[in-house]
Design a protein around this motif. Structure first.
Motif, PDB file in Angstrom:
ATOM      1  N   ILE A 175      -3.233   1.533   8.960  1.00  0.00           N
ATOM      2  CA  ILE A 175      -2.388   0.590   9.692  1.00  0.00           C
ATOM      3  C   ILE A 175      -2.567   0.752  11.193  1.00  0.00           C
ATOM      4  O   ILE A 175      -2.767  -0.211  11.923  1.00  0.00           O
ATOM      5  CB  ILE A 175      -0.916   0.781   9.304  1.00  0.00           C
ATOM      6  N   THR A 176      -2.510   1.985  11.666  1.00  0.00           N
ATOM      7  CA  THR A 176      -2.659   2.236  13.096  1.00  0.00           C
ATOM      8  C   THR A 176      -2.849   3.719  13.354  1.00  0.00           C
ATOM      9  O   THR A 176      -2.562   4.556  12.486  1.00  0.00           O
ATOM     10  CB  THR A 176      -1.421   1.736  13.885  1.00  0.00           C
ATOM     11  N   ASN A 177      -3.336   4.035  14.540  1.00  0.00           N
ATOM     12  CA  ASN A 177      -3.335   5.406  15.036  1.00  0.00           C
ATOM     13  C   ASN A 177      -2.159   5.498  15.997  1.00  0.00           C
ATOM     14  O   ASN A 177      -2.231   5.016  17.125  1.00  0.00           O
ATOM     15  CB  ASN A 177      -4.658   5.729  15.744  1.00  0.00           C
ATOM     16  N   MET A 178      -1.059   6.069  15.525  1.00  0.00           N
ATOM     17  CA  MET A 178       0.212   6.037  16.261  1.00  0.00           C
ATOM     18  C   MET A 178       0.212   7.008  17.436  1.00  0.00           C
ATOM     19  O   MET A 178       0.035   8.211  17.261  1.00  0.00           O
ATOM     20  CB  MET A 178       1.367   6.352  15.320  1.00  0.00           C
ATOM     21  N   SER A 179       0.436   6.468  18.614  1.00  0.00           N
ATOM     22  CA  SER A 179       0.508   7.286  19.822  1.00  0.00           C
ATOM     23  C   SER A 179       1.898   7.196  20.434  1.00  0.00           C
ATOM     24  O   SER A 179       2.712   6.334  20.063  1.00  0.00           O
ATOM     25  CB  SER A 179      -0.540   6.821  20.842  1.00  0.00           C
ATOM     26  N   ASN A 180       2.186   8.056  21.369  1.00  0.00           N
ATOM     27  CA  ASN A 180       3.492   8.105  22.017  1.00  0.00           C
ATOM     28  C   ASN A 180       3.751   6.803  22.779  1.00  0.00           C
ATOM     29  O   ASN A 180       2.912   6.352  23.558  1.00  0.00           O
ATOM     30  CB  ASN A 180       3.532   9.295  22.978  1.00  0.00           C
ATOM     31  N   GLY A 181       4.892   6.159  22.540  1.00  0.00           N
ATOM     32  CA  GLY A 181       5.221   4.924  23.231  1.00  0.00           C
ATOM     33  C   GLY A 181       4.665   3.663  22.602  1.00  0.00           C
ATOM     34  O   GLY A 181       4.788   2.578  23.172  1.00  0.00           O
ATOM     35  N   GLN A 182       4.091   3.773  21.417  1.00  0.00           N
ATOM     36  CA  GLN A 182       3.461   2.616  20.763  1.00  0.00           C
ATOM     37  C   GLN A 182       4.400   1.954  19.757  1.00  0.00           C
ATOM     38  O   GLN A 182       5.256   2.598  19.145  1.00  0.00           O
ATOM     39  CB  GLN A 182       2.194   3.067  20.027  1.00  0.00           C
ATOM     40  N   LYS A 183       4.234   0.636  19.569  1.00  0.00           N
ATOM     41  CA  LYS A 183       4.929  -0.069  18.491  1.00  0.00           C
ATOM     42  C   LYS A 183       3.985  -1.118  17.912  1.00  0.00           C
ATOM     43  O   LYS A 183       3.121  -1.642  18.615  1.00  0.00           O
ATOM     44  CB  LYS A 183       6.222  -0.711  18.978  1.00  0.00           C
ATOM     45  N   ILE A 184       4.154  -1.400  16.630  1.00  0.00           N
ATOM     46  CA  ILE A 184       3.291  -2.356  15.951  1.00  0.00           C
ATOM     47  C   ILE A 184       4.070  -3.030  14.827  1.00  0.00           C
ATOM     48  O   ILE A 184       4.866  -2.382  14.138  1.00  0.00           O
ATOM     49  CB  ILE A 184       2.021  -1.668  15.385  1.00  0.00           C
ATOM     50  N   SER A 185       3.860  -4.336  14.654  1.00  0.00           N
ATOM     51  CA  SER A 185       4.460  -5.083  13.559  1.00  0.00           C
ATOM     52  C   SER A 185       3.364  -5.390  12.542  1.00  0.00           C
ATOM     53  O   SER A 185       2.397  -6.095  12.862  1.00  0.00           O
ATOM     54  CB  SER A 185       5.095  -6.391  14.068  1.00  0.00           C
ATOM     55  N   TYR A 186       3.518  -4.857  11.347  1.00  0.00           N
ATOM     56  CA  TYR A 186       2.487  -4.974  10.307  1.00  0.00           C
ATOM     57  C   TYR A 186       2.940  -5.978   9.255  1.00  0.00           C
ATOM     58  O   TYR A 186       3.970  -5.800   8.601  1.00  0.00           O
ATOM     59  CB  TYR A 186       2.245  -3.601   9.671  1.00  0.00           C
ATOM     60  N   LYS A 187       2.150  -7.034   9.091  1.00  0.00           N
ATOM     61  CA  LYS A 187       2.473  -8.085   8.124  1.00  0.00           C
ATOM     62  C   LYS A 187       1.869  -7.738   6.762  1.00  0.00           C
ATOM     63  O   LYS A 187       0.725  -7.312   6.671  1.00  0.00           O
ATOM     64  CB  LYS A 187       1.933  -9.425   8.617  1.00  0.00           C
ATOM     65  N   ILE A 188       2.646  -7.942   5.712  1.00  0.00           N
ATOM     66  CA  ILE A 188       2.194  -7.593   4.369  1.00  0.00           C
ATOM     67  C   ILE A 188       2.672  -8.639   3.357  1.00  0.00           C
ATOM     68  O   ILE A 188       3.805  -9.142   3.456  1.00  0.00           O
ATOM     69  CB  ILE A 188       2.699  -6.174   3.973  1.00  0.00           C
ATOM     70  N   SER A 189       1.781  -8.970   2.403  1.00  0.00           N
ATOM     71  CA  SER A 189       2.107  -9.973   1.373  1.00  0.00           C
ATOM     72  C   SER A 189       2.012  -9.405  -0.037  1.00  0.00           C
ATOM     73  O   SER A 189       2.044 -10.165  -1.010  1.00  0.00           O
ATOM     74  CB  SER A 189       1.178 -11.181   1.517  1.00  0.00           C
ATOM     75  N   ASP A 190       1.894  -8.112  -0.129  1.00  0.00           N
ATOM     76  CA  ASP A 190       1.827  -7.438  -1.433  1.00  0.00           C
ATOM     77  C   ASP A 190       3.218  -6.868  -1.723  1.00  0.00           C
ATOM     78  O   ASP A 190       3.568  -5.790  -1.253  1.00  0.00           O
ATOM     79  CB  ASP A 190       0.771  -6.330  -1.385  1.00  0.00           C
ATOM     80  N   PHE A 191       4.011  -7.595  -2.500  1.00  0.00           N
ATOM     81  CA  PHE A 191       5.427  -7.267  -2.666  1.00  0.00           C
ATOM     82  C   PHE A 191       5.647  -6.305  -3.829  1.00  0.00           C
ATOM     83  O   PHE A 191       5.693  -6.709  -4.998  1.00  0.00           O
ATOM     84  CB  PHE A 191       6.228  -8.556  -2.871  1.00  0.00           C
ATOM     85  N   ARG A 192       5.803  -5.047  -3.499  1.00  0.00           N
ATOM     86  CA  ARG A 192       6.045  -3.982  -4.471  1.00  0.00           C
ATOM     87  C   ARG A 192       6.314  -2.693  -3.703  1.00  0.00           C
ATOM     88  O   ARG A 192       6.405  -2.693  -2.468  1.00  0.00           O
ATOM     89  CB  ARG A 192       4.848  -3.798  -5.408  1.00  0.00           C
ATOM     90  N   ASP A 193       6.443  -1.589  -4.410  1.00  0.00           N
ATOM     91  CA  ASP A 193       6.616  -0.290  -3.761  1.00  0.00           C
ATOM     92  C   ASP A 193       5.295   0.150  -3.128  1.00  0.00           C
ATOM     93  O   ASP A 193       4.237   0.080  -3.777  1.00  0.00           O
ATOM     94  CB  ASP A 193       7.061   0.770  -4.772  1.00  0.00           C
ATOM     95  N   HIS A 194       5.379   0.598  -1.900  1.00  0.00           N
ATOM     96  CA  HIS A 194       4.213   1.126  -1.201  1.00  0.00           C
ATOM     97  C   HIS A 194       4.553   2.473  -0.581  1.00  0.00           C
ATOM     98  O   HIS A 194       5.684   2.708  -0.152  1.00  0.00           O
ATOM     99  CB  HIS A 194       3.742   0.174  -0.106  1.00  0.00           C
ATOM    100  N   ILE A 195       3.549   3.337  -0.523  1.00  0.00           N
ATOM    101  CA  ILE A 195       3.699   4.645   0.109  1.00  0.00           C
ATOM    102  C   ILE A 195       3.005   4.613   1.460  1.00  0.00           C
ATOM    103  O   ILE A 195       1.813   4.297   1.558  1.00  0.00           O
ATOM    104  CB  ILE A 195       3.089   5.773  -0.755  1.00  0.00           C
ATOM    105  N   PHE A 196       3.746   4.959   2.509  1.00  0.00           N
ATOM    106  CA  PHE A 196       3.180   5.039   3.847  1.00  0.00           C
ATOM    107  C   PHE A 196       3.132   6.514   4.248  1.00  0.00           C
ATOM    108  O   PHE A 196       4.116   7.242   4.081  1.00  0.00           O
ATOM    109  CB  PHE A 196       4.025   4.220   4.827  1.00  0.00           C
ATOM    110  N   SER A 197       1.985   6.932   4.743  1.00  0.00           N
ATOM    111  CA  SER A 197       1.797   8.366   4.989  1.00  0.00           C
ATOM    112  C   SER A 197       1.085   8.626   6.310  1.00  0.00           C
ATOM    113  O   SER A 197       0.413   7.755   6.868  1.00  0.00           O
ATOM    114  CB  SER A 197       0.990   8.995   3.844  1.00  0.00           C
ATOM    115  N   ALA A 198       1.256   9.849   6.786  1.00  0.00           N
ATOM    116  CA  ALA A 198       0.579  10.304   8.002  1.00  0.00           C
ATOM    117  C   ALA A 198       0.507  11.816   7.967  1.00  0.00           C
ATOM    118  O   ALA A 198       1.309  12.481   7.310  1.00  0.00           O
ATOM    119  CB  ALA A 198       1.334   9.838   9.241  1.00  0.00           C
TER     120      ALA A 198
END
Length: 251
Positions: A175-198
Motif C-alpha cells: 500500500i505504501t512505505n509509511m514515513s513520519n508525517g505521511q497520510k494516504i487514502s487507499y481505495k478498495i473494492s474487495d469487500f471482505r476481511d483483510h489483514i494489514f501488516s507492517a
C-alpha cells in the motif's frame, strides 16, 4: 457508610504499559470471554445512572518498574482499549466510559486514557450506546460508490521519526512505505476481511484485521513504538469521528 477504595495495578509485562485500576468493591463476578464490552467516547452524554459503577481505569504509564528510562511499547489507542476491555471483563464491567483522552504529542508516542467502568444489564441502555457508536462511524462517501476507503495516517512525532515501514494488505499488496508525517487514502473494492501488516527489521510483524464493507471509510493511525532496535510499527483503528478530525488536521 464509607466505601474503601481498592487499588489494583496491572503489569502486562516488564516491557509493557502499566494500567491502574481503582475498584469500588473487590467482590465482582468476571464476565464470560464472549461478552461484548462497549466503549463510550469522551464526548458522549448518555445517562449511565442505571448502570452499576465498578471503578476506574487509567493508563498506560510510560515507565516500567524494571526499565524506568525505557519508552513503553504497545500504547496506541487500539492496544490501550484492548487492555482496558480485558481488565473490564476480569472485574465484571461491560461499559468503558472514557472521560479523559490525551493524544500522542510530538515527543510522546502513547495515548493516555482515563475511563470509568460500569456493569449494565439494561438492554435499552445497551442499544442506546450501540446506536451512538454507530453514529460516530457514518461514512462521508456517497451511497452510490462501489468502493471503500482506508485512510492511513502518521502524525509527525519526534519519537522514531526516521523510521519508515511498508504497509501490506494480505501480505502481498504493497500500500505504501509509511514515513513520519505521511497520510494516504487507499481505495478498495474487495469487500471482505483483510489483514494489514507492517514490520521493521528484526522486529515481529504488526497486524490488524478490517472487515471491508462497500461505501465505508476506515481510519488507521500509524506510529512507532520505541524500545527495540529500529522501533516497531504501531496501528490504531479509530472511529470515524476521531479519525476524520486527526486525518484532516494533517497538512
Amino acid at each position: 457508610m464509607r466505601i474503601k477504595l481498592i487499588s489494583v495495578f496491572l503489569l502486562v509485562a516488564s516491557c509493557s504499559p502499566r494500567f491502574k485500576v481503582v475498584l469500588e468493591n473487590k467482590e465482582n463476578t468476571p464476565l464470560k470471554e464472549n461478552k461484548e464490552i462497549l466503549v463510550l467516547s469522551e464526548e458522549s452524554d448518555i445517562d449511565l445512572s442505571k448502570a452499576v459503577f465498578i471503578g476506574e481505569i487509567s493508563g498506560p504509564f510510560e515507565k516500567s518498574i524494571s526499565s524506568p528510562n525505557k519508552i513503553m511499547q504497545g500504547c496506541g489507542y487500539s492496544e490501550t482499549i484492548s487492555e482496558f476491555k480485558k481488565k473490564a471483563k476480569e472485574i465484571g464491567a461491560n461499559i468503558i466510559k472514557i472521560y479523559d483522552l490525551k493524544k500522542p504529542s510530538s515527543l510522546n508516542n502513547c495515548y493516555k486514557i482515563k475511563a470509568k467502568l460500569f456493569r449494565n444489564l439494561d438492554t435499552n441502555l445497551t442499544e442506546s450506546i450501540q446506536s451512538y457508536n454507530n453514529s460516530r462511524n457514518i461514512s462521508k462517501l456517497d451511497k452510490s460508490v462501489d468502493y471503500a476507503i482506508i485512510n492511513f495516517y502518521r502524525p509527525k512525532i519526534a519519537v522514531g521519526s526516521v523510521v519508515k515501514y511498508d504497509i501490506y494488505m494480505d501480505d502481498k499488496t504493497l500500500i505504501t512505505n509509511m514515513s513520519n508525517g505521511q497520510k494516504i487514502s487507499y481505495k478498495i473494492s474487495d469487500f471482505r476481511d483483510h489483514i494489514f501488516s507492517a514490520k521493521t527489521k528484526d522486529n515481529p510483524k504488526k497486524e490488524i484485521s478490517i472487515n471491508i464493507q462497500k461505501g465505508q471509510e476506515y481510519y488507521v493511525r500509524c506510529g512507532i513504538d520505541i524500545g527495540k532496535k529500529h522501533g516497531n510499527p504501531q496501528f490504531s483503528i479509530l472511529d470515524n469521528t476521531i479519525g476524520f478530525s486527526e486525518f484532516s488536521d494533517m497538512k
